[in-house]
Scaffold this active site. Structure first.
Site, PDB file in Angstrom:
ATOM      1  N   ASP A 195      11.604 -46.508  48.227  1.00 48.05           N
ATOM      2  CA  ASP A 195      12.800 -45.930  48.847  1.00 48.05           C
ATOM      3  C   ASP A 195      13.877 -47.003  48.896  1.00 48.05           C
ATOM      4  O   ASP A 195      13.654 -48.090  49.432  1.00 48.05           O
ATOM      5  CB  ASP A 195      12.461 -45.437  50.257  1.00 48.05           C
ATOM      6  CG  ASP A 195      13.564 -44.615  50.883  1.00 48.05           C
ATOM      7  OD1 ASP A 195      14.713 -45.108  50.944  1.00 48.05           O
ATOM      8  OD2 ASP A 195      13.292 -43.484  51.320  1.00 48.05           O
ATOM      9  N   GLU A 231       6.546 -44.497  49.173  1.00 46.58           N
ATOM     10  CA  GLU A 231       7.659 -44.414  50.118  1.00 46.58           C
ATOM     11  C   GLU A 231       7.441 -45.328  51.319  1.00 46.58           C
ATOM     12  O   GLU A 231       8.395 -45.728  51.986  1.00 46.58           O
ATOM     13  CB  GLU A 231       7.870 -42.981  50.590  1.00 46.58           C
ATOM     14  CG  GLU A 231       6.771 -42.415  51.464  1.00 46.58           C
ATOM     15  CD  GLU A 231       7.025 -40.968  51.848  1.00 46.58           C
ATOM     16  OE1 GLU A 231       7.532 -40.739  52.961  1.00 46.58           O
ATOM     17  OE2 GLU A 231       6.725 -40.087  51.039  1.00 46.58           O
ATOM     18  N   HIS A 251      12.117 -42.463  46.143  1.00 48.25           N
ATOM     19  CA  HIS A 251      12.040 -41.615  47.336  1.00 48.25           C
ATOM     20  C   HIS A 251      13.409 -41.587  48.003  1.00 48.25           C
ATOM     21  O   HIS A 251      14.043 -42.627  48.173  1.00 48.25           O
ATOM     22  CB  HIS A 251      10.995 -42.208  48.285  1.00 48.25           C
ATOM     23  CG  HIS A 251      10.790 -41.474  49.557  1.00 48.25           C
ATOM     24  ND1 HIS A 251      11.336 -41.883  50.751  1.00 48.25           N
ATOM     25  CD2 HIS A 251      10.084 -40.356  49.837  1.00 48.25           C
ATOM     26  CE1 HIS A 251      10.964 -41.061  51.719  1.00 48.25           C
ATOM     27  NE2 HIS A 251      10.206 -40.123  51.190  1.00 48.25           N
ATOM     28  N   GLU A 293       1.627 -36.574  45.764  1.00 48.40           N
ATOM     29  CA  GLU A 293       2.195 -37.732  46.453  1.00 48.40           C
ATOM     30  C   GLU A 293       1.402 -38.089  47.699  1.00 48.40           C
ATOM     31  O   GLU A 293       0.988 -37.208  48.458  1.00 48.40           O
ATOM     32  CB  GLU A 293       3.645 -37.409  46.830  1.00 48.40           C
ATOM     33  CG  GLU A 293       4.384 -38.496  47.552  1.00 48.40           C
ATOM     34  CD  GLU A 293       5.838 -38.128  47.782  1.00 48.40           C
ATOM     35  OE1 GLU A 293       6.440 -38.682  48.721  1.00 48.40           O
ATOM     36  OE2 GLU A 293       6.379 -37.286  47.039  1.00 48.40           O
ATOM     37  N   HIS A 315       1.333 -36.327  52.157  1.00 48.38           N
ATOM     38  CA  HIS A 315       1.729 -37.075  53.360  1.00 48.38           C
ATOM     39  C   HIS A 315       0.568 -37.848  53.983  1.00 48.38           C
ATOM     40  O   HIS A 315       0.599 -38.140  55.186  1.00 48.38           O
ATOM     41  CB  HIS A 315       2.324 -36.138  54.417  1.00 48.38           C
ATOM     42  CG  HIS A 315       3.694 -35.639  54.096  1.00 48.38           C
ATOM     43  ND1 HIS A 315       4.798 -36.446  54.016  1.00 48.38           N
ATOM     44  CD2 HIS A 315       4.137 -34.380  53.829  1.00 48.38           C
ATOM     45  CE1 HIS A 315       5.866 -35.721  53.723  1.00 48.38           C
ATOM     46  NE2 HIS A 315       5.488 -34.468  53.590  1.00 48.38           N
ATOM     47  N   ASP A 362       3.304 -32.930  48.087  1.00 46.56           N
ATOM     48  CA  ASP A 362       3.266 -34.091  48.973  1.00 46.56           C
ATOM     49  C   ASP A 362       2.136 -33.900  49.979  1.00 46.56           C
ATOM     50  O   ASP A 362       2.162 -32.981  50.791  1.00 46.56           O
ATOM     51  CB  ASP A 362       4.610 -34.237  49.697  1.00 46.56           C
ATOM     52  CG  ASP A 362       4.763 -35.600  50.337  1.00 46.56           C
ATOM     53  OD1 ASP A 362       3.745 -36.287  50.541  1.00 46.56           O
ATOM     54  OD2 ASP A 362       5.909 -35.985  50.642  1.00 46.56           O
TER      55      ASP A 362
END
Length: 381
Positions: free
Chosen positions: A257, A235, A284, A209, A185, A183
């Site tokens: 999500d 997400e 997610h 991700e 982010h 991830d």
């Protein structure tokens, strides 16, 4: 059957649950929350509830349309998350009223179990190896980890080496038959992501991700074109309209999500949209038991499903755990890193209402940390 009451409960560690009650005694549960903005979402839930009180809960699609399109200002994480929790609760009521799991109402199961991954840290290579070993011993066949901590938007050679070192530590434990995902982010710029991704290719991550922030989705195509590693995102995408540019950019995995992207109603449509782009779905879910239960109902009826995130034991869960709010936690028992198809009506779980009511009000006023680089610019946390 009519909706008579909507309640919300702020519970540890940082979750918000909603309870929708009917005049026939059928109750549905949902999980509407934006992490760090629970109180704001709670207000939105009760504003939307004004539309629901006195109406038939089984008119799920009509309610979804009114909640999402019945006002001049639409969308965004707060409104979409409020809708998501209420939508989950309405599907829960429908399944309970008809005596079937929600996935039966969505067309029935296409599999009997779904693969799940567990979170590990990712800050230090030695910690990574230890944490991944623990998950392998627990039976998981896949893990996800942070690629880095606070990171320069344009990574240095040392930064790149540190990301690769962490990923190497995971691969050495997992061997060739298990998977890890990384991830980002959105901590890198698009150019920074393009610099890092080729170095990860020999380690064969399942996916990387959020290589860039969602506001830079228009740059995803450049990142995908430069990356030999599958790219995942979603997400912080809340609707089909927002997902379309990412899908057109060539991502491999979409990650909506269930507590943010309009609930079961919208995520099942997102899954179908993704399928037309040959994109896989990996919902997610770093949240609580209701969000996970809703995610699984979609996963079991989605042909292009890849893998399910879940947060049992995650480092965020301080003060309460996912299983603490369930009457029977066995519904989330893992079998060789997989979750079995829930057979109970509705979302397939029984929320421990007394535990929720006892915990209500004891949730900390959690807000995400604010990270700054030495030059004063913000870093993605």
């Amino acid at each position: 059957m009519k909706i008579t009451r909507v309640e919300t409960f702020a519970v540890p560690p940082r979750w918000l649950f909603c309870r929708v009650e009917t005049d026939e005694g059928v109750v549905g549960w949902g999980e509407p929350v934006v992490e760090g903005r629970a109180a704001t979402v709670r207000t939105a839930v009760h504003e939307l509830a004004e539309h629901l009180i006195g109406r038939d809960p089984l008119r799920i699609e009509d309610h979804w349309q009114v909640m999402t399109k019945g006002s001049f200002y639409r969308g965004g994480p707060v409104l979409s998350s409020a809708v998501a929790g209420l939508d989950q609760a309405l599907w829960d009521i429908a399944g309970k009223a008809l005596g079937v799991p929600v996935h039966m109402l969505l067309g029935g199961p296409v599999r009997e179990r779904v693969r799940a991954y567990s979170w590990v840290g990712g800050d230090e290579p030695a910690d990574v190896a230890e944490a991944v070993t623990a998950q392998v011993e627990a039976g998981f066949t896949a893990v996800k980890m942070n690629a880095c901590g606070r990171m320069n938007r344009m990574p240095t050679a040392a930064d790149v080496a540190a990301v690769v070192e962490r990923a190497t530590a995971a691969r050495e434990v997992l061997g060739p038959d298990r998977d890890f995902a990384l991830d980002f982010h959105g901590r890198f710029s698009a150019a920074g992501a393009r610099r890092v991704l080729p170095h990860l290719a020999p380690l064969h991550p399942l996916f990387v991700e959020e290589p860039v922030l969602p506001e830079y989705t228009q740059l995803l195509g450049e990142v995908v074109a430069a990356s030999p590693v599958p790219i995942a995102t979603g997400e912080r995408i809340y609707s089909r309209a927002e997902a379309l540019p990412a899908l057109r950019a060539g991502i491999a995995v979409l990650q909506p999500d269930l507590s943010h992207a309009g609930g079961i109603s919208e995520v099942r449509r997102l899954a179908s949209l993704a399928e037309t782009f040959d994109v896989l779905l990996a919902p997610h879910c770093p949240l609580g038991p209701i969000s996970l239960a809703a995610s699984l109902q979609v996963a079991f009826t989605t042909p292009n499903f890849l893998i399910q995130e879940q947060s049992i034991g995650i480092h965020y869960n301080q003060g309460a755990e996912v299983l603490d709010y369930l009457v029977d936690p066995e519904v989330f028992r893992f079998d060789a890193g997989h979750l079995r198809r829930p057979l109970g009506p509705g979302l397939g779980i029984e929320v421990d209402e007394q535990a929720v009511r006892r915990a209500h009000g004891s949730a900390p006023d959690w807000h995400n940390p604010v990270w700054r680089h030495p030059d004063g610019s913000f870093a993605e946390w």
